[in-house]
Write a protein that holds these residues in place. Structure first.
Motif, PDB file in Angstrom:
ATOM      1  N   LEU A 374      -1.135   2.187   6.756  1.00  0.00           N
ATOM      2  CA  LEU A 374      -0.004   1.832   7.605  1.00  0.00           C
ATOM      3  C   LEU A 374       1.325   2.120   6.912  1.00  0.00           C
ATOM      4  O   LEU A 374       2.266   2.647   7.512  1.00  0.00           O
ATOM      5  CB  LEU A 374      -0.085   0.356   7.991  1.00  0.00           C
ATOM      6  CG  LEU A 374      -1.046  -0.012   9.118  1.00  0.00           C
ATOM      7  CD1 LEU A 374      -1.230  -1.526   9.187  1.00  0.00           C
ATOM      8  CD2 LEU A 374      -0.532   0.529  10.458  1.00  0.00           C
ATOM      9  N   LEU A 375       1.403   1.743   5.645  1.00  0.00           N
ATOM     10  CA  LEU A 375       2.648   1.951   4.915  1.00  0.00           C
ATOM     11  C   LEU A 375       2.983   3.433   4.804  1.00  0.00           C
ATOM     12  O   LEU A 375       4.141   3.831   4.941  1.00  0.00           O
ATOM     13  CB  LEU A 375       2.562   1.319   3.529  1.00  0.00           C
ATOM     14  CG  LEU A 375       2.483  -0.208   3.477  1.00  0.00           C
ATOM     15  CD1 LEU A 375       2.377  -0.694   2.038  1.00  0.00           C
ATOM     16  CD2 LEU A 375       3.678  -0.848   4.164  1.00  0.00           C
ATOM     17  N   LEU A 376       1.983   4.250   4.544  1.00  0.00           N
ATOM     18  CA  LEU A 376       2.242   5.680   4.387  1.00  0.00           C
ATOM     19  C   LEU A 376       2.493   6.357   5.725  1.00  0.00           C
ATOM     20  O   LEU A 376       3.494   7.057   5.902  1.00  0.00           O
ATOM     21  CB  LEU A 376       1.065   6.353   3.671  1.00  0.00           C
ATOM     22  CG  LEU A 376       1.190   7.865   3.452  1.00  0.00           C
ATOM     23  CD1 LEU A 376       2.440   8.194   2.649  1.00  0.00           C
ATOM     24  CD2 LEU A 376      -0.051   8.408   2.750  1.00  0.00           C
ATOM     25  N   GLU A 377       1.602   6.144   6.678  1.00  0.00           N
ATOM     26  CA  GLU A 377       1.667   6.886   7.929  1.00  0.00           C
ATOM     27  C   GLU A 377       2.789   6.403   8.841  1.00  0.00           C
ATOM     28  O   GLU A 377       3.384   7.204   9.574  1.00  0.00           O
ATOM     29  CB  GLU A 377       0.322   6.772   8.668  1.00  0.00           C
ATOM     30  CG  GLU A 377      -0.887   7.258   7.879  1.00  0.00           C
ATOM     31  CD  GLU A 377      -0.905   8.767   7.670  1.00  0.00           C
ATOM     32  OE1 GLU A 377      -0.255   9.493   8.455  1.00  0.00           O
ATOM     33  OE2 GLU A 377      -1.588   9.223   6.723  1.00  0.00           O
ATOM     34  N   GLU A 378       3.100   5.114   8.819  1.00  0.00           N
ATOM     35  CA  GLU A 378       4.098   4.583   9.750  1.00  0.00           C
ATOM     36  C   GLU A 378       5.426   4.231   9.089  1.00  0.00           C
ATOM     37  O   GLU A 378       6.471   4.306   9.732  1.00  0.00           O
ATOM     38  CB  GLU A 378       3.528   3.368  10.478  1.00  0.00           C
ATOM     39  CG  GLU A 378       2.290   3.711  11.308  1.00  0.00           C
ATOM     40  CD  GLU A 378       1.965   2.643  12.338  1.00  0.00           C
ATOM     41  OE1 GLU A 378       2.871   1.865  12.703  1.00  0.00           O
ATOM     42  OE2 GLU A 378       0.806   2.604  12.776  1.00  0.00           O
ATOM     43  N   ALA A 379       5.380   3.816   7.821  1.00  0.00           N
ATOM     44  CA  ALA A 379       6.621   3.442   7.139  1.00  0.00           C
ATOM     45  C   ALA A 379       7.132   4.540   6.208  1.00  0.00           C
ATOM     46  O   ALA A 379       8.287   4.498   5.781  1.00  0.00           O
ATOM     47  CB  ALA A 379       6.416   2.153   6.355  1.00  0.00           C
ATOM     48  N   GLY A 380       6.280   5.483   5.854  1.00  0.00           N
ATOM     49  CA  GLY A 380       6.695   6.526   4.922  1.00  0.00           C
ATOM     50  C   GLY A 380       6.852   6.011   3.505  1.00  0.00           C
ATOM     51  O   GLY A 380       7.682   6.504   2.739  1.00  0.00           O
ATOM     52  N   VAL A 381       6.035   5.013   3.135  1.00  0.00           N
ATOM     53  CA  VAL A 381       6.039   4.462   1.778  1.00  0.00           C
ATOM     54  C   VAL A 381       4.651   4.698   1.180  1.00  0.00           C
ATOM     55  O   VAL A 381       3.644   4.225   1.706  1.00  0.00           O
ATOM     56  CB  VAL A 381       6.369   2.962   1.771  1.00  0.00           C
ATOM     57  CG1 VAL A 381       6.270   2.408   0.347  1.00  0.00           C
ATOM     58  CG2 VAL A 381       7.756   2.710   2.348  1.00  0.00           C
ATOM     59  N   ALA A 382       4.598   5.416   0.074  1.00  0.00           N
ATOM     60  CA  ALA A 382       3.322   5.764  -0.555  1.00  0.00           C
ATOM     61  C   ALA A 382       2.997   4.774  -1.668  1.00  0.00           C
ATOM     62  O   ALA A 382       3.702   4.713  -2.680  1.00  0.00           O
ATOM     63  CB  ALA A 382       3.373   7.182  -1.116  1.00  0.00           C
ATOM     64  N   GLY A 383       1.969   3.963  -1.455  1.00  0.00           N
ATOM     65  CA  GLY A 383       1.418   3.081  -2.479  1.00  0.00           C
ATOM     66  C   GLY A 383      -0.072   3.347  -2.568  1.00  0.00           C
ATOM     67  O   GLY A 383      -0.593   4.213  -1.859  1.00  0.00           O
ATOM     68  N   ILE A 384      -0.762   2.598  -3.402  1.00  0.00           N
ATOM     69  CA  ILE A 384      -2.192   2.855  -3.606  1.00  0.00           C
ATOM     70  C   ILE A 384      -3.000   1.591  -3.353  1.00  0.00           C
ATOM     71  O   ILE A 384      -2.691   0.529  -3.913  1.00  0.00           O
ATOM     72  CB  ILE A 384      -2.487   3.324  -5.040  1.00  0.00           C
ATOM     73  CG1 ILE A 384      -1.603   4.497  -5.419  1.00  0.00           C
ATOM     74  CG2 ILE A 384      -3.954   3.725  -5.192  1.00  0.00           C
ATOM     75  CD1 ILE A 384      -1.760   4.908  -6.846  1.00  0.00           C
TER      76      ILE A 384
END
Length: 428
Positions: A374-384
């Motif tokens: 969700l963070l990557l695909e919708e917020a544009g924030v890359a975490g692991i």
């Protein structure tokens, strides 16, 4: 638990194709034969979740998306100007030849002096070996000391290469936990219970990746006592030793009787922002260095001479670049951790060192993988997702403090907006 093989010998689709008598069967047969000859030990290796997330993030960027990169443990700083100048001068002076397999004598001396100055360790140059990166130094040490059938203790959550390489060597990787309720300090009693006659090595990383925990002196003393009692090698990964937010770093090697059973792994990627320069080193008893040197001779021959020349300048740190970088990381930590704890469903302890925020997401009601997506695909924030660091990370997501403060603030705003997906679960 072993991962699924990276290469699966005997592709069923190829076999079916051959059975049908395809006119291309000769070519496919040759390809199939080559594929099935991949050594089975390769199936014991696993990848790194950070690189997988990075690949997807770059793909989204190519599609025009704005991505804030907090997935890789790569400083956004660059080496200090004198280090770059030293590299340029070394290349211009023709320092691009084969050199000593153990590393330039001048660099090994400089490393010994550096460890005396920054960690109060008495190290001789002959106890140092240089390698192209810390992973290579880690691999050399484990190859020199670990045999098939041995057991290797490693932290969970922790750097995924520890168990991966242990399995590759035919050893059994045995995890010990780092629990939030103990501020991610290891439970030494748990480790003691897991030691068997087959246990050969205890691995730990302090400050820890991914939790940012610095092992206490009391814990180090108890680990040292266990190592002495059971005649264990201790592999101390000290790559983040200089990135400490308070106090003075304590190396387990400095404790009585530990110099002869400790291997330190360290390098230039994190403290000196030299990730792509690929330079690491190990400190160990001379007989271990001798064995590692023979492995160097049979593998990569030597690290690049000009990079080693620049590393000598990096260790001098004439511009106090390390101190300035750590001060900035401290500011980022304070800002980011405070913001994370304001996001519904997130809980984060402030790290004592390294440059990671290890966030408990269990109150979101989602899996770590779902939060990561969700963070990557919708917020544009890359975490692991924390599962990349072992089963102990299943309720966590890791972020790196490797972006400027304004980007961290933007990431917090984006995460706050996307938290609408799980706020209902948090309020229940």
């Amino acid at each position: 638990m072993c991962p699924e093989p990276i290469v699966s010998p005997g592709d069923g689709g190829v076999k079916d194709h051959l059975r049908r008598g395809s006119p291309r069967s000769d070519k496919i047969s040759l390809r199939s034969t080559v594929m099935t000859r991949i050594a089975s030990r390769v199936s014991q290796l696993n990848g790194e979740g950070a690189l997988e997330v990075y690949s997807r993030a770059k793909e989204l960027e190519r599609q025009g998306r704005s991505i804030i990169h907090l997935e890789l443990g790569e400083p956004d700083f660059h080496p200090a100007a004198p280090v770059v100048d030293a590299l340029r001068d070394a290349v211009a002076a023709g320092r691009d030849r084969y050199c000593s397999t153990r590393g330039l004598p001048a660099l090994r001396e400089a490393i010994a002096d550096y460890l005396k100055r920054t960690r109060r360790l008495d190290v001789a140059a002959e106890q140092v070996i240089v390698a192209p990166g810390c992973k290579m130094a880690l691999a050399l040490a484990m190859m020199a000391l670990v045999e098939p059938g041995d057991e290797v203790l490693y932290p969970d959550p922790g750097f995924p290469i520890y168990p991966s390489f242990g399995r590759w060597l035919g050893a059994t990787a045995v995890a010990y936990g780092l629990a939030e309720k103990s501020k991610f300090q290891p439970d030494v009693d748990e480790i003691a219970r897991k030691i068997t006659p087959r246990t050969k090595m205890l691995i730990f990383n302090s400050p820890n990746n991914p939790t940012g925990t610095v092992f206490s002196e009391a814990v180090l003393e108890r680990l040292a006592a266990l190592a002495a009692k059971h005649d264990l090698w201790v592999l101390a990964d000290e790559i983040y030793a200089r990135i400490l937010f308070s106090g003075e770093y304590k190396s387990i090697r400095s404790l009585p009787g530990m110099a002869e059973r400790t291997v330190i792994i360290d390098g230039f990627s994190k403290s000196f922002a030299m990730t792509g320069w690929r330079l690491g080193y190990a400190v160990a008893p001379v007989e271990v260095i001798d064995a590692m040197d023979l492995l160097v001779l049979n593998t990569f021959t030597c690290a690049a001479e000009f990079t080693q020349m620049a590393a000598i300048e990096a260790l001098r740190d004439s511009t106090n670049a390390v101190e300035a970088m750590v001060a900035e990381y401290r500011k980022r930590r304070d800002l980011f951790v405070a913001g994370l704890n304001q996001i519904p469903g997130f809980r984060c302890q402030a790290p004592d060192g390294a440059f990671y925020a290890w966030v408990n997401i269990e109150n979101t009601g989602l899996s770590a993988e779902d939060v990561q997506r969700l963070l990557l695909e919708e917020a544009g924030v890359a975490g692991i997702a924390g599962t990349a660091f072992g089963p102990g990370g299943k309720k966590y997501v890791r972020f790196s403090l490797v972006s400027a403060r304004q980007l961290l603030e933007a990431a917090l705003e984006r995460m706050e907006r996307v938290s609408i997906h799980w706020r209902a679960a948090v309020s229940r």
